[in-house]
Design a protein around this motif. Structure first.
Motif, PDB file in Angstrom:
ATOM      1  N   ALA A  90       0.811  -1.220   0.000  1.00 48.70           N
ATOM      2  CA  ALA A  90       0.000   0.000   0.000  1.00 48.70           C
ATOM      3  C   ALA A  90       0.847   1.275   0.000  1.00 48.70           C
ATOM      4  N   GLY A  91       2.168   1.111   0.076  1.00 45.26           N
ATOM      5  CA  GLY A  91       3.046   2.276   0.115  1.00 45.26           C
ATOM      6  C   GLY A  91       3.072   2.967   1.461  1.00 45.26           C
ATOM      7  N   GLU A  92       2.673   2.264   2.507  1.00 44.98           N
ATOM      8  CA  GLU A  92       2.602   2.851   3.845  1.00 44.98           C
ATOM      9  C   GLU A  92       3.670   2.310   4.780  1.00 44.98           C
ATOM     10  N   TRP A  93       4.556   1.464   4.278  1.00 40.33           N
ATOM     11  CA  TRP A  93       5.594   0.884   5.117  1.00 40.33           C
ATOM     12  C   TRP A  93       6.597   1.967   5.508  1.00 40.33           C
ATOM     13  N   GLY A  94       7.040   1.918   6.758  1.00 40.19           N
ATOM     14  CA  GLY A  94       8.002   2.898   7.235  1.00 40.19           C
ATOM     15  C   GLY A  94       7.358   4.044   7.986  1.00 40.19           C
ATOM     16  N   TYR A  95       6.033   4.033   8.049  1.00 43.27           N
ATOM     17  CA  TYR A  95       5.304   5.076   8.764  1.00 43.27           C
ATOM     18  C   TYR A  95       4.498   4.440   9.897  1.00 43.27           C
ATOM     19  N   CYS A  96       4.450   5.120  11.014  1.00 43.28           N
ATOM     20  CA  CYS A  96       3.744   4.635  12.201  1.00 43.28           C
ATOM     21  C   CYS A  96       2.249   4.524  11.908  1.00 43.28           C
ATOM     22  N   ASP A 118       3.853   9.315  11.744  1.00 39.75           N
ATOM     23  CA  ASP A 118       5.239   9.782  11.619  1.00 39.75           C
ATOM     24  C   ASP A 118       6.112   8.683  11.022  1.00 39.75           C
ATOM     25  N   GLU A 119       7.233   9.111  10.463  1.00 40.18           N
ATOM     26  CA  GLU A 119       8.174   8.155   9.892  1.00 40.18           C
ATOM     27  C   GLU A 119       8.860   7.374  11.018  1.00 40.18           C
ATOM     28  N   ILE A 120       8.988   6.061  10.819  1.00 43.77           N
ATOM     29  CA  ILE A 120       9.682   5.210  11.790  1.00 43.77           C
ATOM     30  C   ILE A 120      11.179   5.335  11.512  1.00 43.77           C
ATOM     31  N   ALA A 121      11.978   5.450  12.555  1.00 46.34           N
ATOM     32  CA  ALA A 121      13.429   5.610  12.421  1.00 46.34           C
ATOM     33  C   ALA A 121      14.021   4.440  11.637  1.00 46.34           C
ATOM     34  N   ARG A 122      14.893   4.753  10.699  1.00 51.37           N
ATOM     35  CA  ARG A 122      15.520   3.727   9.847  1.00 51.37           C
ATOM     36  C   ARG A 122      16.245   2.641  10.641  1.00 51.37           C
ATOM     37  N   PRO A 123      17.004   2.990  11.698  1.00 46.81           N
ATOM     38  CA  PRO A 123      17.655   1.904  12.451  1.00 46.81           C
ATOM     39  C   PRO A 123      16.645   0.917  13.039  1.00 46.81           C
ATOM     40  N   ARG A 124      15.491   1.419  13.421  1.00 44.89           N
ATOM     41  CA  ARG A 124      14.428   0.547  13.961  1.00 44.89           C
ATOM     42  C   ARG A 124      13.907  -0.383  12.867  1.00 44.89           C
TER      43      ARG A 124
END
Length: 108
Positions: free
Chosen positions: A76-82, A87-93
């Motif tokens: 859905a193009g929503e990966w990486g967002y809470c 908000d954007e999820i931190a890349r290291p997480r």
């Protein structure tokens, strides 16, 4: 981690979980009552192993559900967002676990 790397990691982990389920299937089988071949303590040990295998199966099932949800968010193009605040999820997480669905603030 870009979405394609995340998809590959998620699919690889999902396949590994399914393989673990197949390997562990015999350990979850019912323990037969045969007092001649298995003593009482051995049967109790077998039942404990069976319960641990069932608990592992439940954990793998929950992890597969998280992976499936992450794959759906990728599609859905929503990966990486809470999913809670957007908000954007931190890349290291995300690198540590591509199936996370919440930012650190919402996960706390």
């Amino acid at each position: 981690m870009d979405p394609e790397d995340a998809r590959a990691a998620l699919e690889q982990r999902r396949a590994a979980l399914l393989h673990e389920d197949r390997v562990d299937e015999q350990a979850r089988a019912p323990v037969e009552l045969d007092q001649e071949s298995v003593g009482r303590l051995s049967r109790m040990d077998a039942m404990q192993v069976q319960q641990m295998a069932r608990a592992l199966e439940q954990r793998r099932k929950a992890e597969r559900a998280r992976i499936d949800a992450a794959l759906d968010r990728l599609a859905a193009g929503e990966w990486g967002y809470c999913v809670a605040c957007g908000d954007e999820i931190a890349r290291p997480r995300l690198v540590h676990d591509p199936s996370v669905s919440h930012c650190i603030k919402c996960a706390s």
